[in-house]
Design a protein around this motif. Sequence first.
Motif, PDB file in Angstrom:
ATOM      1  N   THR A 257       0.841  -1.201   0.000  1.00  0.00           N
ATOM      2  CA  THR A 257       0.000   0.000   0.000  1.00  0.00           C
ATOM      3  C   THR A 257       0.872   1.245   0.000  1.00  0.00           C
ATOM      4  O   THR A 257       1.964   1.245   0.561  1.00  0.00           O
ATOM      5  CB  THR A 257      -0.948   0.042   1.222  1.00  0.00           C
TER       6      THR A 257
ATOM      7  N   CYS B  57      -6.442  16.303  -5.852  1.00  0.00           N
ATOM      8  CA  CYS B  57      -5.733  15.006  -5.915  1.00  0.00           C
ATOM      9  C   CYS B  57      -4.340  15.202  -5.344  1.00  0.00           C
ATOM     10  O   CYS B  57      -3.886  14.440  -4.496  1.00  0.00           O
ATOM     11  CB  CYS B  57      -5.555  14.475  -7.341  1.00  0.00           C
TER      12      CYS B  57
ATOM     13  N   CYS C 182      -3.916  15.807  -1.541  1.00  0.00           N
ATOM     14  CA  CYS C 182      -4.011  14.612  -0.703  1.00  0.00           C
ATOM     15  C   CYS C 182      -2.799  13.708  -0.909  1.00  0.00           C
ATOM     16  O   CYS C 182      -2.233  13.199   0.047  1.00  0.00           O
ATOM     17  CB  CYS C 182      -5.305  13.851  -0.975  1.00  0.00           C
ATOM     18  N   HIS C 183      -2.409  13.525  -2.153  1.00  0.00           N
ATOM     19  CA  HIS C 183      -1.252  12.650  -2.417  1.00  0.00           C
ATOM     20  C   HIS C 183       0.003  13.181  -1.737  1.00  0.00           C
ATOM     21  O   HIS C 183       0.782  12.415  -1.186  1.00  0.00           O
ATOM     22  CB  HIS C 183      -1.013  12.523  -3.929  1.00  0.00           C
TER      23      HIS C 183
HETATM   24  C1  HEC Z   1      -8.208  12.174   0.178  1.00  0.00           C
HETATM   25  C2  HEC Z   1      -6.994  11.650  -0.421  1.00  0.00           C
HETATM   26  C3  HEC Z   1      -6.891  11.402  -1.890  1.00  0.00           C
HETATM   27  C4  HEC Z   1      -7.451  12.099  -2.925  1.00  0.00           C
HETATM   28  C5  HEC Z   1      -8.332  13.323  -2.867  1.00  0.00           C
HETATM   29  C6  HEC Z   1      -7.028  11.452  -4.147  1.00  0.00           C
HETATM   30  N1  HEC Z   1      -6.227  10.378  -3.849  1.00  0.00           N
HETATM   31 FE1  HEC Z   1      -5.366   9.142  -5.183  1.00  0.00          FE
HETATM   32  N2  HEC Z   1      -4.656   7.991  -3.644  1.00  0.00           N
HETATM   33  C7  HEC Z   1      -4.736   8.307  -2.321  1.00  0.00           C
HETATM   34  C8  HEC Z   1      -4.075   7.291  -1.521  1.00  0.00           C
HETATM   35  C9  HEC Z   1      -3.935   7.270  -0.012  1.00  0.00           C
HETATM   36  C10 HEC Z   1      -3.588   6.340  -2.434  1.00  0.00           C
HETATM   37  C11 HEC Z   1      -2.808   5.054  -2.096  1.00  0.00           C
HETATM   38  C12 HEC Z   1      -3.772   3.893  -1.851  1.00  0.00           C
HETATM   39  C13 HEC Z   1      -3.051   2.634  -1.445  1.00  0.00           C
HETATM   40  O1  HEC Z   1      -2.024   2.281  -2.065  1.00  0.00           O
HETATM   41  O2  HEC Z   1      -3.516   1.975  -0.495  1.00  0.00           O
HETATM   42  C14 HEC Z   1      -3.971   6.808  -3.768  1.00  0.00           C
HETATM   43  C15 HEC Z   1      -3.679   6.146  -4.961  1.00  0.00           C
HETATM   44  C16 HEC Z   1      -3.969   6.622  -6.216  1.00  0.00           C
HETATM   45  C17 HEC Z   1      -3.641   5.928  -7.454  1.00  0.00           C
HETATM   46  C18 HEC Z   1      -2.887   4.601  -7.560  1.00  0.00           C
HETATM   47  C19 HEC Z   1      -3.853   3.442  -7.469  1.00  0.00           C
HETATM   48  C20 HEC Z   1      -3.133   2.095  -7.462  1.00  0.00           C
HETATM   49  O3  HEC Z   1      -3.272   1.350  -8.435  1.00  0.00           O
HETATM   50  O4  HEC Z   1      -2.413   1.799  -6.495  1.00  0.00           O
HETATM   51  C21 HEC Z   1      -4.089   6.725  -8.489  1.00  0.00           C
HETATM   52  C22 HEC Z   1      -3.986   6.433  -9.986  1.00  0.00           C
HETATM   53  C23 HEC Z   1      -4.720   7.885  -7.893  1.00  0.00           C
HETATM   54  N3  HEC Z   1      -4.644   7.778  -6.510  1.00  0.00           N
HETATM   55  C24 HEC Z   1      -5.292   8.909  -8.622  1.00  0.00           C
HETATM   56  C25 HEC Z   1      -5.995   9.972  -8.046  1.00  0.00           C
HETATM   57  C26 HEC Z   1      -6.615  11.022  -8.808  1.00  0.00           C
HETATM   58  C27 HEC Z   1      -6.564  11.160 -10.321  1.00  0.00           C
HETATM   59  C28 HEC Z   1      -7.231  11.838  -7.906  1.00  0.00           C
HETATM   60  C29 HEC Z   1      -8.039  13.075  -8.169  1.00  0.00           C
HETATM   61  C30 HEC Z   1      -8.938  13.123  -9.296  1.00  0.00           C
HETATM   62  C31 HEC Z   1      -6.963  11.296  -6.579  1.00  0.00           C
HETATM   63  N4  HEC Z   1      -6.201  10.169  -6.715  1.00  0.00           N
HETATM   64  C32 HEC Z   1      -7.404  11.862  -5.401  1.00  0.00           C
HETATM   65  C33 HEC Z   1      -5.362   9.402  -1.772  1.00  0.00           C
HETATM   66  C34 HEC Z   1      -6.113  10.318  -2.481  1.00  0.00           C
END
Ligand code: HEC
Length: 155
Positions: free
Chosen positions: A95, A145, A148-149
């Motif tokens: 993760t 996005c 948060c990332h």
């Molecule tokens: C509130 C927090 C948050 C937001 C807002 C968010 N993400 Fe994430 N995202 C995460 C987290 C935490 C992970 C890792 C999940 C894990 O590996 O357990 C992740 C993982 C991902 C992944 C990888 C998935 C995989 O296959 O492991 C992608 C692609 C992604 N996000 C795209 C986006 C996009 C595009 C947006 C906005 C449109 C977005 N995220 C918004 C928290 C967020």
Amino acid sequence: MNKPWAMMLAGGILGMGVLTTGSAADQKPEDVVKYRQSVYTVIGWNFKPIGAMVKGEIPFDAAAVARHAQYVEMMSKATFEGFPKGTGPDVVKNTEAKPEIWTKPAEFKNKMDSFQQEAAKLAEVAKGSDEKAIKAQFGKTAETCKACHDEFRKD
Ligand code: HEC
């Protein structure tokens, strides 16, 4: 009265209760992680082509933007249940979620809320064909996005 049997029965009923009320918290941590990664994969899958159109890398297609934006909005509401306690990097290897998700839950929820709000607005403007408005709202959503990332996901 056969006590062990009664206990087994009670256990069985309890077990059934857990099954029927089934929430994400009852799932195996690995499955929960798979769930949230899948949801984010769907989000990314739909978000990317909007970005490519907004940047002019591929031709603008209003119907496609509207469809993709709808999926992003829908999925934005499905991510929160993917983060129950006990599914962090201390429990699951595969993760990218940071432990701060669970130590700063209010901040995480905050980021989640802004994402959901901006994604909903994006789906709304995407129903029209105002490219400029769509472009601006895409940018705002993409910022949520990243926000948060930056804080809650490992690079
Ligand atoms: C509130 C927090 C948050 C937001 C807002 C968010 N993400 Fe994430 N995202 C995460 C987290 C935490 C992970 C890792 C999940 C894990 O590996 O357990 C992740 C993982 C991902 C992944 C990888 C998935 C995989 O296959 O492991 C992608 C692609 C992604 N996000 C795209 C986006 C996009 C595009 C947006 C906005 C449109 C977005 N995220 C918004 C928290 C967020």
